[in-house]
Design a protein around this motif. Structure first.
Motif, PDB file in Angstrom:
ATOM      1  N   GLY A  33      -8.294  40.800  81.574  1.00 54.26           N
ATOM      2  CA  GLY A  33      -7.879  41.452  82.822  1.00 54.26           C
ATOM      3  C   GLY A  33      -6.533  42.134  82.675  1.00 54.26           C
ATOM      4  O   GLY A  33      -5.681  41.693  81.909  1.00 54.26           O
ATOM      5  N   GLY A  34      -6.334  43.217  83.406  1.00 52.78           N
ATOM      6  CA  GLY A  34      -5.056  43.921  83.402  1.00 52.78           C
ATOM      7  C   GLY A  34      -4.032  43.207  84.268  1.00 52.78           C
ATOM      8  O   GLY A  34      -4.378  42.479  85.199  1.00 52.78           O
ATOM      9  N   GLY A  35      -2.774  43.395  83.951  1.00 54.61           N
ATOM     10  CA  GLY A  35      -1.689  42.783  84.734  1.00 54.61           C
ATOM     11  C   GLY A  35      -1.448  43.511  86.044  1.00 54.61           C
ATOM     12  O   GLY A  35      -1.628  44.725  86.146  1.00 54.61           O
ATOM     13  N   GLY A  36      -1.063  42.762  87.077  1.00 54.61           N
ATOM     14  CA  GLY A  36      -0.727  43.361  88.369  1.00 54.61           C
ATOM     15  C   GLY A  36       0.674  43.959  88.332  1.00 54.61           C
ATOM     16  O   GLY A  36       1.546  43.491  87.604  1.00 54.61           O
ATOM     17  N   ALA A  37       0.894  45.010  89.109  1.00 59.10           N
ATOM     18  CA  ALA A  37       2.200  45.670  89.173  1.00 59.10           C
ATOM     19  C   ALA A  37       3.109  44.958  90.178  1.00 59.10           C
ATOM     20  O   ALA A  37       2.636  44.278  91.087  1.00 59.10           O
ATOM     21  N   GLY A  38       4.406  45.124  89.996  1.00 59.96           N
ATOM     22  CA  GLY A  38       5.372  44.552  90.926  1.00 59.96           C
ATOM     23  C   GLY A  38       5.352  45.275  92.273  1.00 59.96           C
ATOM     24  O   GLY A  38       4.998  46.449  92.359  1.00 59.96           O
ATOM     25  N   GLY A  39       5.700  44.553  93.341  1.00 61.51           N
ATOM     26  CA  GLY A  39       5.774  45.151  94.674  1.00 61.51           C
ATOM     27  C   GLY A  39       7.171  45.696  94.941  1.00 61.51           C
ATOM     28  O   GLY A  39       8.080  45.575  94.122  1.00 61.51           O
ATOM     29  N   ARG A  40       7.339  46.299  96.120  1.00 65.75           N
ATOM     30  CA  ARG A  40       8.634  46.900  96.472  1.00 65.75           C
ATOM     31  C   ARG A  40       8.937  46.614  97.939  1.00 65.75           C
ATOM     32  O   ARG A  40       8.087  46.819  98.797  1.00 65.75           O
ATOM     33  N   THR A  41      10.170  46.154  98.186  1.00 58.68           N
ATOM     34  CA  THR A  41      10.616  45.878  99.550  1.00 58.68           C
ATOM     35  C   THR A  41      11.926  46.594  99.797  1.00 58.68           C
ATOM     36  O   THR A  41      12.818  46.562  98.962  1.00 58.68           O
ATOM     37  N   VAL A  42      12.027  47.248 100.935  1.00 58.08           N
ATOM     38  CA  VAL A  42      13.272  47.892 101.336  1.00 58.08           C
ATOM     39  C   VAL A  42      13.721  47.235 102.628  1.00 58.08           C
ATOM     40  O   VAL A  42      13.005  47.256 103.622  1.00 58.08           O
ATOM     41  N   ASN A  43      14.889  46.623 102.583  1.00 61.13           N
ATOM     42  CA  ASN A  43      15.457  45.971 103.766  1.00 61.13           C
ATOM     43  C   ASN A  43      16.600  46.821 104.292  1.00 61.13           C
ATOM     44  O   ASN A  43      17.445  47.266 103.542  1.00 61.13           O
ATOM     45  N   GLY A 121      -1.208  41.937  92.233  1.00 56.46           N
ATOM     46  CA  GLY A 121       0.057  42.669  92.337  1.00 56.46           C
ATOM     47  C   GLY A 121       1.114  41.863  93.077  1.00 56.46           C
ATOM     48  O   GLY A 121       0.800  40.997  93.891  1.00 56.46           O
ATOM     49  N   GLY A 122       2.375  42.148  92.764  1.00 56.93           N
ATOM     50  CA  GLY A 122       3.490  41.453  93.404  1.00 56.93           C
ATOM     51  C   GLY A 122       3.613  41.809  94.886  1.00 56.93           C
ATOM     52  O   GLY A 122       3.225  42.892  95.325  1.00 56.93           O
ATOM     53  N   ALA A 123       4.160  40.866  95.666  1.00 56.97           N
ATOM     54  CA  ALA A 123       4.324  41.064  97.107  1.00 56.97           C
ATOM     55  C   ALA A 123       5.420  42.073  97.389  1.00 56.97           C
ATOM     56  O   ALA A 123       6.444  42.094  96.709  1.00 56.97           O
ATOM     57  N   GLY A 124       5.204  42.884  98.399  1.00 56.54           N
ATOM     58  CA  GLY A 124       6.180  43.898  98.770  1.00 56.54           C
ATOM     59  C   GLY A 124       6.826  43.635 100.103  1.00 56.54           C
ATOM     60  O   GLY A 124       7.285  44.546 100.771  1.00 56.54           O
ATOM     61  N   ASN A 125       6.857  42.366 100.544  1.00 58.05           N
ATOM     62  CA  ASN A 125       7.455  42.078 101.849  1.00 58.05           C
ATOM     63  C   ASN A 125       8.479  40.956 101.757  1.00 58.05           C
ATOM     64  O   ASN A 125       8.694  40.223 102.695  1.00 58.05           O
TER      65      ASN A 125
END
Length: 160
Positions: A33-43, A121-125
């Motif tokens: 399986g392929g790896g999940g990408a990182g998420g992004r959060t802007v606060n 994928g990584g969480a973006g929140n």
């Protein structure tokens, strides 16, 4: 006594059962399986950007089977490919893309070695706390999974 022959496949092909061979030992593995990408959060305020890490790709399981074959018959072999890497995100507060599932490796219609699931994928929140104007770079890249393979061992002296 006959010599046991062995053949390894890392790409698609075919294999013909030699005369007098009625059973083989077949070791196979599907695509990883392929790896999940990182998420992004802007606060806000302060444009803080934080990323959740990408999930790792699944490892495919190696299986060993004893299979009946017909002498002088040709069997097609399909090698499973690795899953794609998760898609990186640029939008604020977005989850990283999941990795793709690896595809199956097959030995004719006699055996299927399943591909592995991709990473999540990584969480973006996520929440972060930095001084105004501080920034943490968004998620790192994910990688594609590895392809599968098959190893065949034949023996004319298999006894039931």
């Amino acid at each position: 006594m006959g010599k046991i022959a062995s053949k390894t496949f890392t790409s698609n092909g075919s294999w013909t059962a030699p005369a007098g061979v009625y059973f083989i030992t077949c070791e196979g593995v599907g695509g990883g399986g392929g790896g999940g990408a990182g998420g992004r959060t802007v606060n806000s305020p302060g444009s803080v950007v934080q990323s959740g890490g990408g999930g790792g790709g699944g490892g495919a399981i190696v299986s060993r089977l004893t299979l009946p074959v017909v002498p002088n018959t040709t069997y097609s072999i399909t090698i499973g490919s690795g899953g794609s890497a998760g898609t990186p995100v640029l939008s604020p507060n977005s989850n990283g893309g999941n990795g793709g599932t690896g595809t199956n490796t097959t030995f004719g219609s006699l055996a299927t070695f399943p591909g592995a699931s991709g990473g999540i994928g990584g969480a973006g929140n996520a929440t972060a706390s930095l001084s105004a104007g501080g920034q943490i770079p968004f998620g790192g890249g994910a990688s594609a999974g590895l392809s599968g393979g098959i190893n065949i061992h034949d023996s004319p002296y298999f006894i039931l």
